[in-house]
Design an enzyme around this catalytic site. Structure first.
Site, mmCIF file in Angstrom:
data_model
loop_
_atom_site.group_PDB
_atom_site.id
_atom_site.type_symbol
_atom_site.label_atom_id
_atom_site.label_comp_id
_atom_site.label_asym_id
_atom_site.label_seq_id
_atom_site.Cartn_x
_atom_site.Cartn_y
_atom_site.Cartn_z
ATOM 1 N N ASN A 4 43.853 44.407 39.542
ATOM 2 C CA ASN A 4 43.018 43.826 40.604
ATOM 3 C C ASN A 4 41.619 43.455 40.133
ATOM 4 O O ASN A 4 41.022 42.512 40.651
ATOM 5 C CB ASN A 4 42.964 44.749 41.811
ATOM 6 C CG ASN A 4 44.292 44.790 42.544
ATOM 7 O OD1 ASN A 4 45.049 43.827 42.538
ATOM 8 N ND2 ASN A 4 44.578 45.919 43.154
ATOM 9 N N HIS A 36 40.981 54.709 34.978
ATOM 10 C CA HIS A 36 40.605 53.376 35.459
ATOM 11 C C HIS A 36 39.213 52.963 34.965
ATOM 12 O O HIS A 36 38.854 51.802 35.043
ATOM 13 C CB HIS A 36 40.642 53.380 36.986
ATOM 14 C CG HIS A 36 41.197 52.140 37.604
ATOM 15 N ND1 HIS A 36 42.044 51.262 36.956
ATOM 16 C CD2 HIS A 36 41.036 51.632 38.849
ATOM 17 C CE1 HIS A 36 42.373 50.279 37.779
ATOM 18 N NE2 HIS A 36 41.774 50.473 38.926
ATOM 19 N N ASP A 67 41.331 48.688 31.472
ATOM 20 C CA ASP A 67 42.431 49.626 31.291
ATOM 21 C C ASP A 67 43.741 48.870 31.429
ATOM 22 O O ASP A 67 43.800 47.821 32.072
ATOM 23 C CB ASP A 67 42.348 50.749 32.332
ATOM 24 C CG ASP A 67 42.428 50.226 33.749
ATOM 25 O OD1 ASP A 67 43.450 50.488 34.422
ATOM 26 O OD2 ASP A 67 41.476 49.550 34.201
ATOM 27 N N ASN A 126 38.132 46.423 42.275
ATOM 28 C CA ASN A 126 38.851 45.308 42.891
ATOM 29 C C ASN A 126 37.963 44.122 43.247
ATOM 30 O O ASN A 126 38.472 43.069 43.611
ATOM 31 C CB ASN A 126 39.594 45.787 44.140
ATOM 32 C CG ASN A 126 40.696 46.761 43.789
ATOM 33 O OD1 ASN A 126 40.987 47.015 42.628
ATOM 34 N ND2 ASN A 126 41.313 47.332 44.804
#
Length: 189
Positions: free
Chosen positions: A112, A19, A91, A66
């Site tokens: 997100n 991530h 990513d 997020n």
């Protein structure tokens, strides 16, 4: 001035995870361009320099993935920049490990961090470099665990190559029309 933002999560527990590939590419660009990330403002870590005659900000939001837009929206406003001046490195689970894909605009596609950026920048029209991290073939819980894992030894060579291509595409974006950069790097298998 141009802004390159890498998406990721702050903290050593997230370093070198799937991530955090956006942060990894920003670190690579920081080394290549000699721009140290030493400033903290708007809940972001950033550095400012000049590359190929173009003023550049390299940015890592410190808001967690997020909420990335909470950092980038105010930063763009402060520097009087628009979404046209923004390149985001993210990513992408829908791409195989080591592949990159450039997009000029589009929806969040379930990401997100991008969803937060769209909300705070108030447009979907900003350039992106998506770096493939692969996708697990399991449930949602497996996806959450998967993106917070590192790359296997077998994957590392592919991901290193993808980060290098992403950094070259980012540099090209600074001086060339993004459509031309997309044609070059999306065609580069």
């Amino acid at each position: 001035m141009k802004v390159i933002v890498g998406l990721g999560n702050p903290g050593s527990e997230y370093a070198h995870t799937r991530h955090n590939i956006g942060f990894e590419v920003i670190d690579l660009l920081s080394n290549q361009f000699g721009i140290s990330l030493t400033k903290t403002k708007f809940n972001a870590l950033f550095g400012k320099g000049t590359v190929d005659g173009q003023e550049l900000l390299l940015v890592k939001p410190l808001t967690y993935m997020n909420a990335s837009g909470e950092a980038i929206g105010p930063l763009l406003h402060f520097f009087k920049l628009s979404a046209e001046d923004l390149l985001v490195i993210q990513d992408d689970m829908d791409l195989p490990v080591g592949k990159i894909r450039l997009r000029q605009k589009g929806s969040a596609g379930g990401h997100n961090g991008i969803k937060s950026l769209i909300q705070h920048v108030k447009t979907q029209e900003f350039a992106r470099i998506k770096v493939g991290i692969g996708h697990p073939q399991h449930t949602h819980d497996a996806v959450v665990r998967y993106v917070l894992q590192g790359f296997s030894a077998d994957e590392q060579m592919d991901i290193d190559s993808a980060m290098e291509r992403a950094s070259k595409a980012a540099r090209a974006w600074m001086t060339l029309p993004f459509a031309q950069v997309m044609n070059t790097y999306n065609a580069n298998k």
